[in-house]
Design a protein around this motif. Sequence first.
Motif, PDB file in Angstrom:
ATOM      1  N   GLU A 188      -8.585   2.176  -2.439  1.00 52.47           N
ATOM      2  CA  GLU A 188      -8.529   0.738  -2.166  1.00 52.47           C
ATOM      3  C   GLU A 188      -7.426   0.057  -2.974  1.00 52.47           C
ATOM      4  N   THR A 189      -7.325   0.393  -4.262  1.00 52.43           N
ATOM      5  CA  THR A 189      -6.288  -0.246  -5.082  1.00 52.43           C
ATOM      6  C   THR A 189      -4.900   0.232  -4.673  1.00 52.43           C
ATOM      7  N   GLY A 190      -4.771   1.503  -4.290  1.00 46.67           N
ATOM      8  CA  GLY A 190      -3.479   2.017  -3.838  1.00 46.67           C
ATOM      9  C   GLY A 190      -3.015   1.320  -2.577  1.00 46.67           C
ATOM     10  N   ILE A 191      -3.933   1.143  -1.632  1.00 44.95           N
ATOM     11  CA  ILE A 191      -3.592   0.419  -0.406  1.00 44.95           C
ATOM     12  C   ILE A 191      -3.216  -1.016  -0.740  1.00 44.95           C
ATOM     13  N   GLY A 192      -3.950  -1.615  -1.698  1.00 42.61           N
ATOM     14  CA  GLY A 192      -3.647  -2.988  -2.093  1.00 42.61           C
ATOM     15  C   GLY A 192      -2.247  -3.129  -2.653  1.00 42.61           C
ATOM     16  N   VAL A 193      -1.854  -2.205  -3.522  1.00 42.88           N
ATOM     17  CA  VAL A 193      -0.505  -2.234  -4.094  1.00 42.88           C
ATOM     18  C   VAL A 193       0.538  -2.117  -2.985  1.00 42.88           C
ATOM     19  N   TYR A 194       0.311  -1.226  -2.044  1.00 45.69           N
ATOM     20  CA  TYR A 194       1.244  -1.012  -0.941  1.00 45.69           C
ATOM     21  C   TYR A 194       1.379  -2.271  -0.086  1.00 45.69           C
ATOM     22  N   LEU A 195       0.245  -2.868   0.263  1.00 49.28           N
ATOM     23  CA  LEU A 195       0.278  -4.046   1.124  1.00 49.28           C
ATOM     24  C   LEU A 195       0.895  -5.250   0.416  1.00 49.28           C
ATOM     25  N   ARG A 196       0.659  -5.374  -0.876  1.00 48.63           N
ATOM     26  CA  ARG A 196       1.299  -6.465  -1.619  1.00 48.63           C
ATOM     27  C   ARG A 196       2.811  -6.279  -1.655  1.00 48.63           C
ATOM     28  N   GLY A 197       3.234  -5.027  -1.770  1.00 48.03           N
ATOM     29  CA  GLY A 197       4.660  -4.751  -1.785  1.00 48.03           C
ATOM     30  C   GLY A 197       5.341  -5.167  -0.493  1.00 48.03           C
ATOM     31  N   LEU A 198       4.595  -5.103   0.604  1.00 53.40           N
ATOM     32  CA  LEU A 198       5.144  -5.521   1.904  1.00 53.40           C
ATOM     33  C   LEU A 198       4.943  -7.015   2.146  1.00 53.40           C
ATOM     34  N   ILE A 201      -0.438  -9.096   1.778  1.00 50.51           N
ATOM     35  CA  ILE A 201      -1.546  -9.799   1.151  1.00 50.51           C
ATOM     36  C   ILE A 201      -0.995 -10.457  -0.101  1.00 50.51           C
ATOM     37  N   THR A 202      -1.643 -11.526  -0.523  1.00 53.25           N
ATOM     38  CA  THR A 202      -1.169 -12.261  -1.687  1.00 53.25           C
ATOM     39  C   THR A 202      -1.557 -11.544  -2.953  1.00 53.25           C
ATOM     40  N   PRO A 203      -0.851 -11.795  -4.078  1.00 58.99           N
ATOM     41  CA  PRO A 203      -1.122 -11.104  -5.333  1.00 58.99           C
ATOM     42  C   PRO A 203      -2.558 -11.232  -5.825  1.00 58.99           C
ATOM     43  N   ASP A 204      -3.230 -12.338  -5.483  1.00 58.02           N
ATOM     44  CA  ASP A 204      -4.596 -12.510  -5.978  1.00 58.02           C
ATOM     45  C   ASP A 204      -5.658 -12.154  -4.945  1.00 58.02           C
ATOM     46  N   SER A 205      -5.254 -11.485  -3.853  1.00 55.97           N
ATOM     47  CA  SER A 205      -6.239 -11.107  -2.833  1.00 55.97           C
ATOM     48  C   SER A 205      -7.100  -9.953  -3.317  1.00 55.97           C
TER      49      SER A 205
END
Length: 205
Positions: A188-198, A201-205
């Motif tokens: 979940e955190t890995g996907i979050g980092v990837y999606l934020r990089g694109l 999603i916002t940094p605080d999502s």
Amino acid sequence: MPKRGYHHGNLRQALVDAALRLIETKGPTGFTLSEAAKQAGVTPAAVYRHFEGRDDLIAEAARQGYEIFADVMQFAYDKGQPSALASFEATGRAYLAFARKYPGHYIAMFESGISVNRTPELAAVASRARGVMERAAQDLSQHIPPEKRPPASMFSAHIWAMSHGVVELFARNSPGTQSPFPPEDLLETGIGVYLRGLGLITPDS
């Protein structure tokens, strides 16, 4: 030993089920057709009425695995609708759940060395499974300007690779490895980092 495959009229499936058990315990190259036949309750010669060899048997186990996998991925995608983000994240979690629930199929699909192009049927169902994740990636990236938007196939391949890595290293008790965090949290955190990089999603999502 009773010949269960003949008795139930489904020797082919009895052999696949036996192979799946052997794959889980011995790996895809650690058993013989004779062992699969013994577990299915038939003679080794009977195997060749349905499969040309061990690779053919493993390929059928992989095909059936991809059928289950594609259905699991589609269910996860549909469950997340109408949110593109929820659907995308759900398909990632579904990968992990599938690997845990169907280890024999997972190994046959991804660790046996059997090509997905071995048969047209295997290629078709593998493509269907990949297509679900690509569709989820396409949905999620729609608001990215076209000139900056990664191809959906690349986008989904990154998440597939991340999911596969978490499964291989931390979810299947690989010898000598121990995850400092639950595999679900790592994914979940890995996907979050990837999606934020694109910027999806916002940094605080």
